[in-house]
Design a protein around this motif. Structure first.
Motif, PDB file in Angstrom:
ATOM      1  N   SER A  46       4.728   4.200   2.436  1.00 53.06           N
ATOM      2  CA  SER A  46       4.290   2.963   1.755  1.00 53.06           C
ATOM      3  C   SER A  46       4.821   1.742   2.506  1.00 53.06           C
ATOM      4  O   SER A  46       5.720   1.836   3.347  1.00 53.06           O
ATOM      5  N   GLU A  78       0.827  -1.199   0.000  1.00 56.85           N
ATOM      6  CA  GLU A  78       0.000   0.000   0.000  1.00 56.85           C
ATOM      7  C   GLU A  78       0.857   1.242   0.000  1.00 56.85           C
ATOM      8  O   GLU A  78       2.038   1.197   0.346  1.00 56.85           O
ATOM      9  N   GLY A  79       0.272   2.323  -0.433  1.00 58.67           N
ATOM     10  CA  GLY A  79       0.990   3.598  -0.409  1.00 58.67           C
ATOM     11  C   GLY A  79       1.691   3.933  -1.710  1.00 58.67           C
ATOM     12  O   GLY A  79       2.531   4.834  -1.739  1.00 58.67           O
ATOM     13  N   CYS A 112       9.573   3.352  -3.550  1.00 56.45           N
ATOM     14  CA  CYS A 112       8.635   3.300  -2.430  1.00 56.45           C
ATOM     15  C   CYS A 112       8.455   4.683  -1.815  1.00 56.45           C
ATOM     16  O   CYS A 112       9.355   5.187  -1.122  1.00 56.45           O
TER      17      CYS A 112
END
Lengths: 159, 159, 159, 159
Positions: free
Chosen positions: D59, D32-33, D55
């Protein structure tokens, strides 16, 4: 210089006198018909393991996927792999060698007669449902755990 | 976007009916006493290979180092590894399993009686002089080359 | 039951703060032009190792064969592999990734400008003469030996 | 002589110009993120694969187990592995190297600031539920499938 490579040593050699270790029942969750096995080696770094299996006529392994390559040497009997030769797979007849590649799916491995095979595995077996959903991951650590549990039981029973 | 990952497919499975392929003489540069072998598999990506060896009483392999781990299953006879048990190595007696780790040095592997063993190798053997200087590197490619040359000879002789 | 599998544990994780370890000169027997390196990891079981290299403009590695696959990540500069693109090899330009397969022969790896690359190796490099005769086998053990010798020297010099 | 070893050839070398391939969104089922990635290489024989990840701050990757060893090179930012240093894991700070061993469990890999890392994997990641039940196996084949699907979409969109 806070972090330094430490001195790692060579992995020790190993030797197992196969006929002096007992046969353990292979977990019924993953096989049927009385398959027995002996764990010969585990390689924690690569995640590899080696075992020998004794498979009575009519026995079979549950559906699984080989995560890494596996190589077998069938020393006795007959083994239907990936459905057997008639279904597009292989039927091994002793003495037979097979290479099962990474991601090979074995819906059923069946022994029409008594058989014995030795196998080296890189990585785990993932036992699966018919739709390929993973049920259990059986690698060096799980194999070692099951094997040691069996040896402990043997020891307790002997005392 | 000049460079793109192409679609790689699973490695095909393989099966070899061991008793239907011939025994080849193992190169005399690396053994003595009439050792014969059958190459069962090569893995070009990892540099792994698998073979079975037939070793008459009194035969031996020349000094070598295992570059990666090797695992053997002695199915018949007796094999002195790393000098044999008396010299601090192992003496395998069939049915015996051995793990020879990466960098294991085998100055002489000797067969005091007729023996047969199956072995999986990761990486090559480096045959060496007594001072450990490399003489020859024998890996999947050299093994395959020697084996195919033998098969070609067999074929020519049959014609 | 004389031989039993013992309980092997998971290999510990490792972390290296790359900018807090020193650059060591890469052995002149295998390179020229002032290449420096940091050893980040060795895997004794598989025979794998990982390092980062700092290569001044005009530097090069001596001719070698990759025994197992190697993967590099060029983070800075330019590197001519297998003769460079013009000679049928590759010319990597940062950020570039390369896969050098088992048995890849690198007659000369050349840095036309300052470069830095990170590389994972399975198995050793075999440095060779022009006729491919092996000169030296440089794997995890030799890499670790050279690296530790350098650290010991640093330590002695600091005392 | 029904079965014969065929002639296998060396695996071809590969080169990827990293800045000329696009970033793909990493599947939201496993992160996620806004994590993005580029697949650099797959090795079908060993079941290995290599990728680079971008990233954003905040995240994270979902809980997973490394089936085989993985090695990362953090080139930018900061990454909390196995809970981060405070929780007994590691907090990597660029430039940092980490070895995540076979069977390493990563309940959450978190990026407190923007980061980028390159990673080589032997074997798949098994994404898990909190009780370690396997949810999905993501190896070279699944990685390649997701990556190729993304490239196809890009191509269709461009037409």
């Amino acid at each position: 210089m806070s972090e330094m490579i430490t001195h790692k040593t060579m992995i020790p050699e190993e030797y197992v006198q196969i006929d002096q270790i007992p046969w353990a029942p292979f977990p019924e969750a993953f096989s049927e018909g009385g398959i027995r096995w002996k764990l010969l080696h585990v390689s924690p770094e690569m995640g590899a393991w080696t075992a020998i299996f004794d498979c009575p006529a009519g026995s079979s392994f549950a559906a699984h996927i080989h995560i890494g390559p596996g190589e077998y040497f069938l020393t006795r009997g007959r083994m239907d792999v990936r459905g057997g030769k008639e279904a597009g797979g292989d039927t091994a007849v002793a003495p037979g060698y097979g290479y099962e590649s990474a991601n090979a799916r074995h819906d059923k491995t069946y022994f029409p007669e008594d058989g014995e095979f030795y196998m080296t595995f890189l990585g785990p077996l993932v036992f699966i449902k018919p739709d390929a959903t993973p049920v259990a991951v059986v690698g060096w650590q799980e194999a070692q755990g099951a094997w040691n549990a069996f040896l402990e039981d043997q020891k307790s029973a002997a005392e």
